[in-house]
Write a protein that holds these residues in place. Sequence first.
Motif, PDB file in Angstrom:
ATOM      1  N   LYS A   1      -5.516  -7.830   5.744  1.00 26.12           N
ATOM      2  CA  LYS A   1      -6.339  -6.640   5.556  1.00 26.12           C
ATOM      3  C   LYS A   1      -5.448  -5.414   5.613  1.00 26.12           C
ATOM      4  O   LYS A   1      -4.378  -5.430   6.214  1.00 26.12           O
ATOM      5  CB  LYS A   1      -7.447  -6.550   6.600  1.00 26.12           C
ATOM      6  CG  LYS A   1      -6.971  -6.237   8.005  1.00 26.12           C
ATOM      7  CD  LYS A   1      -8.134  -6.115   8.978  1.00 26.12           C
ATOM      8  CE  LYS A   1      -7.645  -5.668  10.326  1.00 26.12           C
ATOM      9  NZ  LYS A   1      -7.641  -4.244  10.508  1.00 26.12           N
ATOM     10  N   GLU A   2      -5.908  -4.341   4.962  1.00 26.87           N
ATOM     11  CA  GLU A   2      -5.118  -3.124   4.949  1.00 26.87           C
ATOM     12  C   GLU A   2      -5.203  -2.421   6.298  1.00 26.87           C
ATOM     13  O   GLU A   2      -6.281  -2.301   6.877  1.00 26.87           O
ATOM     14  CB  GLU A   2      -5.605  -2.191   3.838  1.00 26.87           C
ATOM     15  CG  GLU A   2      -4.654  -1.055   3.595  1.00 26.87           C
ATOM     16  CD  GLU A   2      -4.912  -0.338   2.283  1.00 26.87           C
ATOM     17  OE1 GLU A   2      -4.579   0.849   2.207  1.00 26.87           O
ATOM     18  OE2 GLU A   2      -5.430  -0.972   1.352  1.00 26.87           O
ATOM     19  N   LEU A   3      -4.057  -1.985   6.788  1.00 19.60           N
ATOM     20  CA  LEU A   3      -3.972  -1.287   8.065  1.00 19.60           C
ATOM     21  C   LEU A   3      -3.900   0.213   7.824  1.00 19.60           C
ATOM     22  O   LEU A   3      -3.412   0.661   6.784  1.00 19.60           O
ATOM     23  CB  LEU A   3      -2.725  -1.724   8.831  1.00 19.60           C
ATOM     24  CG  LEU A   3      -2.587  -3.214   9.149  1.00 19.60           C
ATOM     25  CD1 LEU A   3      -1.245  -3.490   9.812  1.00 19.60           C
ATOM     26  CD2 LEU A   3      -3.719  -3.691  10.016  1.00 19.60           C
ATOM     27  N   THR A   4      -4.365   0.980   8.790  1.00 15.77           N
ATOM     28  CA  THR A   4      -4.176   2.429   8.732  1.00 15.77           C
ATOM     29  C   THR A   4      -2.714   2.715   9.079  1.00 15.77           C
ATOM     30  O   THR A   4      -2.016   1.863   9.636  1.00 15.77           O
ATOM     31  CB  THR A   4      -5.096   3.153   9.722  1.00 15.77           C
ATOM     32  OG1 THR A   4      -4.723   2.773  11.054  1.00 15.77           O
ATOM     33  CG2 THR A   4      -6.563   2.822   9.472  1.00 15.77           C
ATOM     34  N   MET A   5      -2.266   3.901   8.786  1.00 16.77           N
ATOM     35  CA  MET A   5      -0.874   4.245   9.092  1.00 16.77           C
ATOM     36  C   MET A   5      -0.570   4.140  10.588  1.00 16.77           C
ATOM     37  O   MET A   5       0.474   3.584  10.962  1.00 16.77           O
ATOM     38  CB  MET A   5      -0.540   5.647   8.559  1.00 16.77           C
ATOM     39  CG  MET A   5       0.914   5.971   8.629  1.00 16.77           C
ATOM     40  SD  MET A   5       1.848   4.804   7.625  1.00 16.77           S
ATOM     41  CE  MET A   5       3.496   5.246   8.031  1.00 16.77           C
ATOM     42  N   PRO A   6      -1.453   4.610  11.499  1.00 19.79           N
ATOM     43  CA  PRO A   6      -1.167   4.413  12.930  1.00 19.79           C
ATOM     44  C   PRO A   6      -1.090   2.929  13.316  1.00 19.79           C
ATOM     45  O   PRO A   6      -0.254   2.542  14.136  1.00 19.79           O
ATOM     46  CB  PRO A   6      -2.334   5.109  13.634  1.00 19.79           C
ATOM     47  CG  PRO A   6      -2.814   6.128  12.651  1.00 19.79           C
ATOM     48  CD  PRO A   6      -2.603   5.508  11.299  1.00 19.79           C
ATOM     49  N   GLU A   7      -1.941   2.096  12.729  1.00 14.93           N
ATOM     50  CA  GLU A   7      -1.892   0.658  13.014  1.00 14.93           C
ATOM     51  C   GLU A   7      -0.577   0.055  12.516  1.00 14.93           C
ATOM     52  O   GLU A   7       0.032  -0.776  13.187  1.00 14.93           O
ATOM     53  CB  GLU A   7      -3.067  -0.065  12.354  1.00 14.93           C
ATOM     54  CG  GLU A   7      -4.411   0.225  12.969  1.00 14.93           C
ATOM     55  CD  GLU A   7      -5.563  -0.366  12.178  1.00 14.93           C
ATOM     56  OE1 GLU A   7      -6.588  -0.699  12.805  1.00 14.93           O
ATOM     57  OE2 GLU A   7      -5.459  -0.487  10.934  1.00 14.93           O
ATOM     58  N   LEU A   8      -0.144   0.489  11.337  1.00 13.52           N
ATOM     59  CA  LEU A   8       1.109  -0.021  10.778  1.00 13.52           C
ATOM     60  C   LEU A   8       2.298   0.396  11.641  1.00 13.52           C
ATOM     61  O   LEU A   8       3.182  -0.413  11.922  1.00 13.52           O
ATOM     62  CB  LEU A   8       1.290   0.484   9.343  1.00 13.52           C
ATOM     63  CG  LEU A   8       2.517  -0.046   8.611  1.00 13.52           C
ATOM     64  CD1 LEU A   8       2.458  -1.560   8.479  1.00 13.52           C
ATOM     65  CD2 LEU A   8       2.634   0.604   7.247  1.00 13.52           C
ATOM     66  N   ARG A   9       2.297   1.637  12.087  1.00 11.28           N
ATOM     67  CA  ARG A   9       3.388   2.101  12.964  1.00 11.28           C
ATOM     68  C   ARG A   9       3.395   1.327  14.284  1.00 11.28           C
ATOM     69  O   ARG A   9       4.446   1.013  14.822  1.00 11.28           O
ATOM     70  CB  ARG A   9       3.284   3.587  13.217  1.00 11.28           C
ATOM     71  CG  ARG A   9       3.651   4.416  12.005  1.00 11.28           C
ATOM     72  CD  ARG A   9       3.573   5.902  12.332  1.00 11.28           C
ATOM     73  NE  ARG A   9       3.557   6.693  11.136  1.00 11.28           N
ATOM     74  CZ  ARG A   9       4.610   7.331  10.642  1.00 11.28           C
ATOM     75  NH1 ARG A   9       5.762   7.241  11.245  1.00 11.28           N
ATOM     76  NH2 ARG A   9       4.507   8.043   9.539  1.00 11.28           N
TER      77      ARG A   9
ATOM     78  N   THR B   1       0.827  -1.202   0.000  1.00 12.40           N
ATOM     79  CA  THR B   1       0.000   0.000   0.000  1.00 12.40           C
ATOM     80  C   THR B   1       0.866   1.259   0.000  1.00 12.40           C
ATOM     81  O   THR B   1       2.056   1.194   0.261  1.00 12.40           O
ATOM     82  CB  THR B   1      -0.961   0.002   1.213  1.00 12.40           C
ATOM     83  OG1 THR B   1      -1.895   1.059   1.078  1.00 12.40           O
ATOM     84  CG2 THR B   1      -0.222   0.122   2.515  1.00 12.40           C
TER      85      THR B   1
ATOM     86  N   TYR C   1       0.588   5.279   1.466  1.00 12.33           N
ATOM     87  CA  TYR C   1      -0.175   6.217   2.284  1.00 12.33           C
ATOM     88  C   TYR C   1      -0.025   7.662   1.821  1.00 12.33           C
ATOM     89  O   TYR C   1      -0.541   8.561   2.456  1.00 12.33           O
ATOM     90  CB  TYR C   1       0.246   6.102   3.755  1.00 12.33           C
ATOM     91  CG  TYR C   1      -0.119   4.769   4.346  1.00 12.33           C
ATOM     92  CD1 TYR C   1      -1.433   4.463   4.639  1.00 12.33           C
ATOM     93  CD2 TYR C   1       0.854   3.814   4.589  1.00 12.33           C
ATOM     94  CE1 TYR C   1      -1.775   3.240   5.174  1.00 12.33           C
ATOM     95  CE2 TYR C   1       0.513   2.586   5.123  1.00 12.33           C
ATOM     96  CZ  TYR C   1      -0.795   2.304   5.409  1.00 12.33           C
ATOM     97  OH  TYR C   1      -1.136   1.096   5.934  1.00 12.33           O
TER      98      TYR C   1
END
Length: 164
Positions: free
Chosen positions: A121-129, A104, A106
């Motif tokens: 599933k795709e993670l949000t940027m805060p979830e990825l961090r 992905t 961002y």
Amino acid sequence: MKSKGFTLIELVVVIVILGILAATAVPKFINLQRDARIASLDGFVGALKAANSIVMSKATIVGIKSAKVETNIPNTDLYVLDGHMSIKPEHIKAAMNIEGFMVTNYALTMTRTTFVYLADKELTMPELRALNCFIHLTRSYTQQDGSNVIDTGDLKVNEFYDGC
């Protein structure tokens, strides 16, 4: 007198031995999972570099190897930019099998940047961090005259493995 079973002491000794074995095996098992996740991400980087070689071979054949803008290789879903395969998520997905990985972008900066991580599933940027188990792909670039960005095409791989 014939013994027909185990004594309580024998059972306790066996349970203690099993507990000691479990206590030493569990941390090793946890480390193996971390190593497997890191190896998977490193494998993705290797596959990406191999796909880049194949894509660039095709681009060379049709004469668009050094395209200064993202250019489609005719009759394919493959794109090249300045001597390398495009790292946009949709172009990576077209060039290689990404099963088990999320690819992905961002859109954090003007530079070409893509994130790759293990997920379904795709993670949000805060979830990825928070996950902190991913690779960050970028293309090298230089500033010229303060405003013009020149893509040098070199793939940079930043590894974030602390959370693996």
